[in-house]
Design a protein around this motif. Sequence first.
Motif, mmCIF file in Angstrom:
data_model
loop_
_atom_site.group_PDB
_atom_site.id
_atom_site.type_symbol
_atom_site.label_atom_id
_atom_site.label_comp_id
_atom_site.label_asym_id
_atom_site.label_seq_id
_atom_site.Cartn_x
_atom_site.Cartn_y
_atom_site.Cartn_z
ATOM 1 N N ALA A 65 0.830 -1.207 0.000
ATOM 2 C CA ALA A 65 0.000 0.000 0.000
ATOM 3 C C ALA A 65 0.861 1.253 0.000
ATOM 4 C CB ALA A 65 -0.912 -0.010 1.225
ATOM 5 N N PHE A 66 0.546 2.156 -0.930
ATOM 6 C CA PHE A 66 1.212 3.456 -0.948
ATOM 7 C C PHE A 66 0.457 4.393 -0.018
ATOM 8 C CE2 PHE A 66 2.407 1.731 -5.112
ATOM 9 C CZ PHE A 66 3.764 1.999 -5.127
ATOM 10 N N ALA A 67 1.164 4.880 1.009
ATOM 11 C CA ALA A 67 0.517 5.795 1.947
ATOM 12 C C ALA A 67 1.060 7.220 1.814
ATOM 13 C CB ALA A 67 0.695 5.282 3.378
ATOM 14 N N GLY A 68 2.132 7.373 1.042
ATOM 15 C CA GLY A 68 2.703 8.703 0.836
ATOM 16 C C GLY A 68 3.041 8.893 -0.628
ATOM 17 N N GLU A 69 3.042 10.138 -1.077
ATOM 18 C CA GLU A 69 3.245 10.410 -2.502
ATOM 19 C C GLU A 69 4.704 10.248 -2.928
ATOM 20 O OE1 GLU A 69 1.468 14.023 -3.855
ATOM 21 O OE2 GLU A 69 -0.361 13.714 -2.669
ATOM 22 N N GLY A 70 4.879 10.060 -4.231
ATOM 23 C CA GLY A 70 6.217 10.045 -4.812
ATOM 24 C C GLY A 70 7.016 8.780 -4.527
ATOM 25 N N SER A 71 6.339 7.699 -4.228
ATOM 26 C CA SER A 71 7.058 6.472 -3.896
ATOM 27 C C SER A 71 7.035 5.483 -5.065
ATOM 28 C CB SER A 71 6.462 5.816 -2.649
ATOM 29 O OG SER A 71 6.752 6.625 -1.539
ATOM 30 N N ARG A 72 7.927 4.511 -4.971
ATOM 31 C CA ARG A 72 8.077 3.558 -6.069
ATOM 32 C C ARG A 72 8.260 2.139 -5.535
ATOM 33 N NH1 ARG A 72 9.349 3.375 -11.480
ATOM 34 N NH2 ARG A 72 10.552 1.550 -12.088
ATOM 35 N N VAL A 73 7.606 1.202 -6.222
ATOM 36 C CA VAL A 73 7.754 -0.207 -5.861
ATOM 37 C C VAL A 73 8.052 -1.008 -7.117
ATOM 38 C CG1 VAL A 73 6.513 -2.276 -5.095
ATOM 39 C CG2 VAL A 73 6.197 -0.126 -3.860
ATOM 40 N N GLU A 74 9.067 -1.863 -7.017
ATOM 41 C CA GLU A 74 9.240 -2.883 -8.047
ATOM 42 C C GLU A 74 9.067 -4.213 -7.335
ATOM 43 O OE1 GLU A 74 12.564 -1.146 -7.770
ATOM 44 O OE2 GLU A 74 12.017 0.507 -9.090
ATOM 45 N N THR A 75 8.062 -4.960 -7.725
ATOM 46 C CA THR A 75 7.884 -6.268 -7.121
ATOM 47 C C THR A 75 7.902 -7.310 -8.228
ATOM 48 O OG1 THR A 75 6.438 -7.711 -5.858
ATOM 49 C CG2 THR A 75 5.385 -5.834 -6.926
ATOM 50 N N ASN A 76 8.912 -8.137 -8.173
ATOM 51 C CA ASN A 76 9.146 -9.078 -9.254
ATOM 52 C C ASN A 76 9.309 -10.475 -8.687
ATOM 53 O OD1 ASN A 76 9.286 -6.835 -11.055
ATOM 54 N ND2 ASN A 76 11.331 -6.458 -10.254
ATOM 55 N N GLY A 77 9.077 -11.435 -9.539
ATOM 56 C CA GLY A 77 9.189 -12.780 -9.014
ATOM 57 C C GLY A 77 9.346 -13.827 -10.085
ATOM 58 N N VAL A 78 9.817 -14.969 -9.630
ATOM 59 C CA VAL A 78 10.013 -16.108 -10.520
ATOM 60 C C VAL A 78 9.531 -17.364 -9.804
ATOM 61 C CG1 VAL A 78 11.762 -17.593 -11.566
ATOM 62 C CG2 VAL A 78 11.991 -15.122 -11.758
ATOM 63 N N ASN A 79 8.718 -18.153 -10.476
ATOM 64 C CA ASN A 79 8.378 -19.490 -9.998
ATOM 65 C C ASN A 79 9.122 -20.492 -10.859
ATOM 66 O OD1 ASN A 79 6.558 -18.514 -8.160
ATOM 67 N ND2 ASN A 79 4.735 -19.367 -9.142
ATOM 68 N N LEU A 80 9.867 -21.373 -10.220
ATOM 69 C CA LEU A 80 10.540 -22.447 -10.943
ATOM 70 C C LEU A 80 10.004 -23.760 -10.388
ATOM 71 C CD1 LEU A 80 14.198 -21.075 -10.768
ATOM 72 C CD2 LEU A 80 12.718 -21.072 -12.765
ATOM 73 N N LEU A 81 9.178 -24.419 -11.178
ATOM 74 C CA LEU A 81 8.431 -25.553 -10.619
ATOM 75 C C LEU A 81 8.565 -26.791 -11.482
ATOM 76 C CD1 LEU A 81 5.121 -23.570 -9.955
ATOM 77 C CD2 LEU A 81 7.030 -23.895 -8.373
ATOM 78 N N ASN A 82 8.601 -27.943 -10.803
ATOM 79 C CA ASN A 82 8.495 -29.202 -11.537
ATOM 80 C C ASN A 82 7.821 -30.238 -10.637
ATOM 81 O OD1 ASN A 82 10.581 -29.913 -9.826
ATOM 82 N ND2 ASN A 82 12.161 -29.633 -11.388
ATOM 83 N N GLY A 83 7.840 -31.498 -11.077
ATOM 84 C CA GLY A 83 7.133 -32.522 -10.314
ATOM 85 C C GLY A 83 5.675 -32.158 -10.203
ATOM 86 N N LYS A 84 5.158 -32.208 -8.979
ATOM 87 C CA LYS A 84 3.745 -31.871 -8.770
ATOM 88 C C LYS A 84 3.613 -30.576 -7.979
ATOM 89 C CE LYS A 84 1.930 -36.581 -8.782
ATOM 90 N NZ LYS A 84 1.336 -37.633 -7.936
ATOM 91 N N GLN A 85 4.611 -29.744 -8.021
ATOM 92 C CA GLN A 85 4.589 -28.514 -7.225
ATOM 93 C C GLN A 85 3.440 -27.587 -7.636
ATOM 94 O OE1 GLN A 85 8.847 -27.476 -7.940
ATOM 95 N NE2 GLN A 85 8.755 -26.823 -5.796
ATOM 96 N N HIS A 86 2.971 -26.870 -6.658
ATOM 97 C CA HIS A 86 1.938 -25.851 -6.885
ATOM 98 C C HIS A 86 2.421 -24.583 -6.188
ATOM 99 C CE1 HIS A 86 -2.393 -24.449 -7.093
ATOM 100 N NE2 HIS A 86 -1.863 -23.595 -6.230
ATOM 101 N N ALA A 87 2.540 -23.504 -6.927
ATOM 102 C CA ALA A 87 2.998 -22.256 -6.315
ATOM 103 C C ALA A 87 2.133 -21.099 -6.794
ATOM 104 C CB ALA A 87 4.457 -21.995 -6.647
ATOM 105 N N ASP A 88 1.681 -20.331 -5.839
ATOM 106 C CA ASP A 88 0.738 -19.235 -6.108
ATOM 107 C C ASP A 88 1.353 -17.935 -5.584
ATOM 108 O OD1 ASP A 88 -1.263 -17.284 -5.612
ATOM 109 O OD2 ASP A 88 -2.811 -18.779 -5.240
ATOM 110 N N THR A 89 1.460 -16.961 -6.454
ATOM 111 C CA THR A 89 1.864 -15.624 -6.023
ATOM 112 C C THR A 89 0.674 -14.704 -6.265
ATOM 113 O OG1 THR A 89 4.176 -15.993 -6.611
ATOM 114 C CG2 THR A 89 3.468 -13.704 -6.398
ATOM 115 N N THR A 90 0.195 -14.095 -5.210
ATOM 116 C CA THR A 90 -0.969 -13.224 -5.318
ATOM 117 C C THR A 90 -0.594 -11.854 -4.758
ATOM 118 O OG1 THR A 90 -2.545 -15.043 -5.207
ATOM 119 C CG2 THR A 90 -3.347 -12.882 -4.527
ATOM 120 N N LEU A 91 -0.587 -10.856 -5.631
ATOM 121 C CA LEU A 91 -0.143 -9.524 -5.215
ATOM 122 C C LEU A 91 -1.292 -8.527 -5.324
ATOM 123 C CD1 LEU A 91 3.270 -9.358 -7.141
ATOM 124 C CD2 LEU A 91 2.898 -10.041 -4.769
ATOM 125 N N PHE A 92 -1.330 -7.670 -4.358
ATOM 126 C CA PHE A 92 -2.342 -6.612 -4.368
ATOM 127 C C PHE A 92 -1.610 -5.281 -4.184
ATOM 128 C CE2 PHE A 92 -5.814 -4.399 -1.687
ATOM 129 C CZ PHE A 92 -6.238 -3.677 -2.790
#
Lengths: 251, 441
Positions: B279-306
């Motif tokens: 959440a941005f609560a003040g002006e002039g701010s910056r966010v970089e939110t990045n990600g990588v899922n590397l999955l095999n087998g029966k893996q389940h991975a969920d990234t949920t961003l708000f």
Amino acid sequence: MTALLEVKDLKVRVEEREILHGLSLTVNPGEVHAIMGPNGSGKSTLSHVIAGKPGYEVTGGEILFKGEDLLEMSPDERAAKGVFLAFQYPVEIPGVATMNFLHVALNAQRKARGESQLTTPEFLKKAYAAAASLNIPRDMLKRGVNVGFSGGEKKRNEILQMALFEPAVCILDEMDSGLDIDALRVAADGVNALRSQGRAMVVITHYQRLLNYIVPDFVHVMSKGRVVKSGDKELALELEASGYAQFEDAA
Amino acid sequence: MNVALVKNETGSALSDSFAIARDRLPGTGKVAAAREAAFAAYAQAGLPHRRIEDWKYTDLRALMREVLPLAPAPDAAEFSRAASAAKLHAIEGVRRLVLVDGVFAPKLSELGGIEKGLGIRTLRETLETGDAALQALLFTPDNANPMVALNSAMMTDGVVIDVADGVVLSQPLQIVHIASGTVPAAMFTRSLLRLGKDAGATLVESYIAAEGAKAYQVHDSLMISIGNNSRLDHVRLNEDGRDAFNISSGVVSLGAHAHFNTFGMMSGAGVSRYQATIAFAGEGSRVETNGVNLLNGKQHADTTLFMDHAVPHCDSREIFRAVVDDRAHSVFQGRIIVRPHAQKTDAKMMTRALLLSDDAEADNKPELEIFADDVTCGHGATTGALDESLLFYLRARGLSEKEAQALLIQAFVGEAIESIVNDGLRELAIAAAQRWLEARG
């Protein structure tokens, strides 16, 4: 003397349609062969089958490389043995720096041959020397493989790889496509510098023009999936004058 | 009908485990009351399932089925195995803060020579003896999310980190979660990082398993507040065991002219969900939110961003990549809300998935809700396979099939990894991706 490359009565299908109908070609060390022919005659199919591109079904004949069955080898095994295809349309690989790609590829080939791995400094020295001889700026080597390269730069990058990997047989697939006359000359000079006693080249081209710069020892005319005529460099000049129509009728 | 049945079963089983665990959970009075309220919120909802929109692709009733009992406090043997794991995964130059089976482990942590302006406490002591305002703050995450509520109810330990105004930490901090128990169990942790004004910090979160750790559940949350003109560089590396569950939440708030660069990599755990609210609560701010899922087998991975653009003049960037092999399943949900007064917002989100097998699955769900009229927002999502023509080119140059794939996978995840500003953190992420590629063979 064992031939470097022997294509014997090769028959190739793509999706139920036969493209090569029994093609034969023998290439000895030191020789430069030109393969000419109209569009659709099977020139590129031949180059792809030699390099091992998936999607082609060989239904007859064989390809021997230094007497070994090339068709039994995976594309990377062929590369390590010394077969090199300069692509007509080199692909762009974003995110893979050219320098890193060249290093990984050279070491993969060396590993397959049981040779030592080149360290980064060893490799850089070799790569920079080869690049300089082809007028390739270092900056280009830092960019993604072929990403944003001009047509001429892409072809020079192919020739740079040829220089680094030192293959025994080089197949140049339509090297002149998309090049203006100056870029063509630079590329041809690069190829000529790599001509040697032990190395053979197969130059695939639609136009005679390229052969003014890379002068072949033999010229073969392909039509409808076969070699219909072979001769020396004079044959290319004849073709330039008379066109391919006569062979299309003959085939 | 079925739903009610399942809910009752999980609800009552957990009620028992909450009742049993209650005496071991730190805090009394208001803390205990807040736990009760959080637990009530969780018990009412139960484990989230596919008919709840936010959990559509990650049905915990099907994947997790039950919340395991609270892990017992680690014994000497477990600490010893955890110490080996910590050593094996050690990162040079960081101040390590270790949690073993959900309990802060001072002996495995580096607590000497704390630099001026840095405060480190455990969550346990904060909940037991800390000031009431801080305790209340720790319960502010929204109980509407059942897994956040559960975490609030059960949180046992964690670290509470304060960086004073004007202090830029010279040494990165690392919170290491190590599972060491040989009996399947759950650990509930919560940590808090508060950066004052004009401050700076670098934080690594790692999730690993000690040798012999059995199917365990990590329930974690991290609260972050970044003061005005402050900057946080953050990397999260999930290398949990393959039979582990990891349900983690991030709650981040930025003041004015603040900068948050965060990257998450999920290559471990059988089932994982990382849900973060920024959440941005003040002006002039910056966010970089990045990600990588590397999955095999029966893996389940969920990234949920708000991403919550509540104020004007803030920028956000989300770059997400998933590489999915075998029968694995990757989920990316990215929601961006631009509230009515948040003019001049610049928000972009790009998610791409690479499927390496016919049975692999990737779900990308970008959502934009824009209530301001002078903004720049965009999102994109793609899913595809490795390009055959690129693979052939590389193989024609001598690379084996696996080597060619590895190079293209590295390039694919590269854009997300390259966005890590801090050199050291970027190297960590590259190394983690390399480990995954090497394990792939």
